[in-house]
Scaffold this motif. Structure first.
Motif, PDB file in Angstrom:
ATOM      1  N   GLY A 242       0.826  -1.199   0.000  1.00  0.00           N
ATOM      2  CA  GLY A 242       0.000   0.000   0.000  1.00  0.00           C
ATOM      3  C   GLY A 242       0.860   1.248   0.000  1.00  0.00           C
ATOM      4  N   GLU A 243       0.254   2.333   0.315  1.00  0.00           N
ATOM      5  CA  GLU A 243       0.970   3.611   0.276  1.00  0.00           C
ATOM      6  C   GLU A 243       1.799   3.812   1.539  1.00  0.00           C
ATOM      7  N   ILE A 244       3.087   3.965   1.348  1.00  0.00           N
ATOM      8  CA  ILE A 244       4.028   4.250   2.434  1.00  0.00           C
ATOM      9  C   ILE A 244       4.801   5.490   2.000  1.00  0.00           C
ATOM     10  N   SER A 245       5.045   6.408   2.902  1.00  0.00           N
ATOM     11  CA  SER A 245       5.781   7.618   2.536  1.00  0.00           C
ATOM     12  C   SER A 245       7.176   7.231   2.036  1.00  0.00           C
ATOM     13  N   PRO A 246       7.736   7.993   1.100  1.00  0.00           N
ATOM     14  CA  PRO A 246       9.042   7.642   0.533  1.00  0.00           C
ATOM     15  C   PRO A 246      10.133   7.417   1.579  1.00  0.00           C
ATOM     16  N   ARG A 247      10.177   8.243   2.605  1.00  0.00           N
ATOM     17  CA  ARG A 247      11.204   8.086   3.643  1.00  0.00           C
ATOM     18  C   ARG A 247      11.014   6.766   4.394  1.00  0.00           C
ATOM     19  N   GLU A 248       9.782   6.488   4.792  1.00  0.00           N
ATOM     20  CA  GLU A 248       9.486   5.247   5.516  1.00  0.00           C
ATOM     21  C   GLU A 248       9.651   4.028   4.608  1.00  0.00           C
ATOM     22  N   ARG A 249       9.307   4.200   3.333  1.00  0.00           N
ATOM     23  CA  ARG A 249       9.394   3.105   2.378  1.00  0.00           C
ATOM     24  C   ARG A 249      10.823   2.581   2.273  1.00  0.00           C
ATOM     25  N   LYS A 250      11.766   3.476   2.133  1.00  0.00           N
ATOM     26  CA  LYS A 250      13.166   3.067   1.993  1.00  0.00           C
ATOM     27  C   LYS A 250      13.627   2.302   3.230  1.00  0.00           C
ATOM     28  N   LYS A 251      13.356   2.837   4.395  1.00  0.00           N
ATOM     29  CA  LYS A 251      13.757   2.183   5.641  1.00  0.00           C
ATOM     30  C   LYS A 251      13.076   0.827   5.784  1.00  0.00           C
ATOM     31  N   PHE A 252      11.780   0.787   5.527  1.00  0.00           N
ATOM     32  CA  PHE A 252      11.006  -0.438   5.657  1.00  0.00           C
ATOM     33  C   PHE A 252      11.492  -1.504   4.674  1.00  0.00           C
ATOM     34  N   PHE A 253      11.697  -1.122   3.408  1.00  0.00           N
ATOM     35  CA  PHE A 253      12.141  -2.071   2.403  1.00  0.00           C
ATOM     36  C   PHE A 253      13.521  -2.636   2.751  1.00  0.00           C
ATOM     37  N   GLU A 254      14.414  -1.797   3.250  1.00  0.00           N
ATOM     38  CA  GLU A 254      15.750  -2.280   3.630  1.00  0.00           C
ATOM     39  C   GLU A 254      15.672  -3.271   4.782  1.00  0.00           C
ATOM     40  N   GLU A 255      14.788  -3.031   5.737  1.00  0.00           N
ATOM     41  CA  GLU A 255      14.613  -3.967   6.856  1.00  0.00           C
ATOM     42  C   GLU A 255      14.095  -5.312   6.357  1.00  0.00           C
ATOM     43  N   VAL A 256      13.130  -5.284   5.460  1.00  0.00           N
ATOM     44  CA  VAL A 256      12.576  -6.518   4.900  1.00  0.00           C
ATOM     45  C   VAL A 256      13.660  -7.295   4.164  1.00  0.00           C
ATOM     46  N   MET A 257      14.460  -6.579   3.384  1.00  0.00           N
ATOM     47  CA  MET A 257      15.510  -7.258   2.616  1.00  0.00           C
ATOM     48  C   MET A 257      16.530  -7.919   3.520  1.00  0.00           C
ATOM     49  N   LEU A 258      16.913  -7.255   4.604  1.00  0.00           N
ATOM     50  CA  LEU A 258      17.891  -7.835   5.516  1.00  0.00           C
ATOM     51  C   LEU A 258      17.375  -9.108   6.171  1.00  0.00           C
ATOM     52  N   LYS A 259      16.088  -9.171   6.411  1.00  0.00           N
ATOM     53  CA  LYS A 259      15.500 -10.380   7.004  1.00  0.00           C
ATOM     54  C   LYS A 259      15.465 -11.522   5.996  1.00  0.00           C
ATOM     55  N   GLY A 260      15.422 -11.191   4.720  1.00  0.00           N
ATOM     56  CA  GLY A 260      15.471 -12.207   3.679  1.00  0.00           C
ATOM     57  C   GLY A 260      14.203 -13.017   3.509  1.00  0.00           C
ATOM     58  N   ASP A 261      13.084 -12.536   4.007  1.00  0.00           N
ATOM     59  CA  ASP A 261      11.819 -13.239   3.866  1.00  0.00           C
ATOM     60  C   ASP A 261      11.353 -13.106   2.418  1.00  0.00           C
ATOM     61  N   ARG A 262      11.390 -14.198   1.695  1.00  0.00           N
ATOM     62  CA  ARG A 262      11.102 -14.151   0.264  1.00  0.00           C
ATOM     63  C   ARG A 262       9.670 -13.699  -0.030  1.00  0.00           C
TER      64      ARG A 262
END
Length: 172
Positions: free
Chosen positions: A84-104
């Motif tokens: 859904g809609e996430i602010s650009p600043r939060e989106r970057k932080k959130f996406f990086e956290e998801v990637m580090l966890k590696g949950d496919r």
């Protein structure tokens, strides 16, 4: 425990095969390390090797999907909701956290979300940010490479394989 011949992915999405378990001196003690070689030669010099301590490997690498897991994940793509809609600043932080966890599954959600953002922006004659564009390209590459290994397919065949399974285009 991982073993020789296992294919693994690191936290940045690089794919390796465990060539051996070796003992290396790390200061004042000898420890076991996985000796990793890249699965895809085009990303590294010919003689590239990486070493990961066995004792902390679960924090740094994980086994790639097997065929059954890959097919199950592919079939779940149709039902994955975007973030859904996430602010650009939060989106970057959130996406990086998801990637580090590696949950496919969550990574597929990011890909789907970025494609939705891309479509919305194109309707307004706008583009994704550079960060979003690179993230989408990187995630597609990582996911396609892992599926290629898990399904024993050529990389170029993976997008069509996925589309044939779920009857929608996932990789644009």
């Amino acid at each position: 425990m991982l073993t020789k011949g296992d294919r693994v992915i690191d936290r940045r999405g690089h794919l390796f095969v465990i060539e051996d378990v070796v003992k290396l001196n790390s200061g004042d003690e000898e420890r076991d390390y996985y000796r990793l070689v890249p699965c895809f030669d085009d990303e590294y010099p010919d003689d590239y090797v990486s070493f990961v301590p066995v004792s902390t490997s679960s924090q740094l690498i994980r086994k790639i999907l097997n065929k059954k897991e890959a097919d199950e994940l592919i079939l779940s793509i149709k039902d994955i909701d975007s973030f859904g809609e996430i602010s650009p600043r939060e989106r970057k932080k959130f996406f990086e956290e998801v990637m580090l966890k590696g949950d496919r599954y969550q990574i597929c959600r990011i890909i789907k979300t970025l494609y939705e953002y891309k479509e919305e922006k194109e309707k307004l004659n706008k583009r994704l940010t550079d960060y979003e564009t690179h993230l989408l390209l990187d995630l597609n590459k990582i996911f396609i490479q892992e599926l290629s290994l898990a399904l024993n397919l050529e990389i170029k065949s993976v997008p069509d394989y996925v589309q044939d399974k779920i009857k929608i285009r996932f990789f644009n």
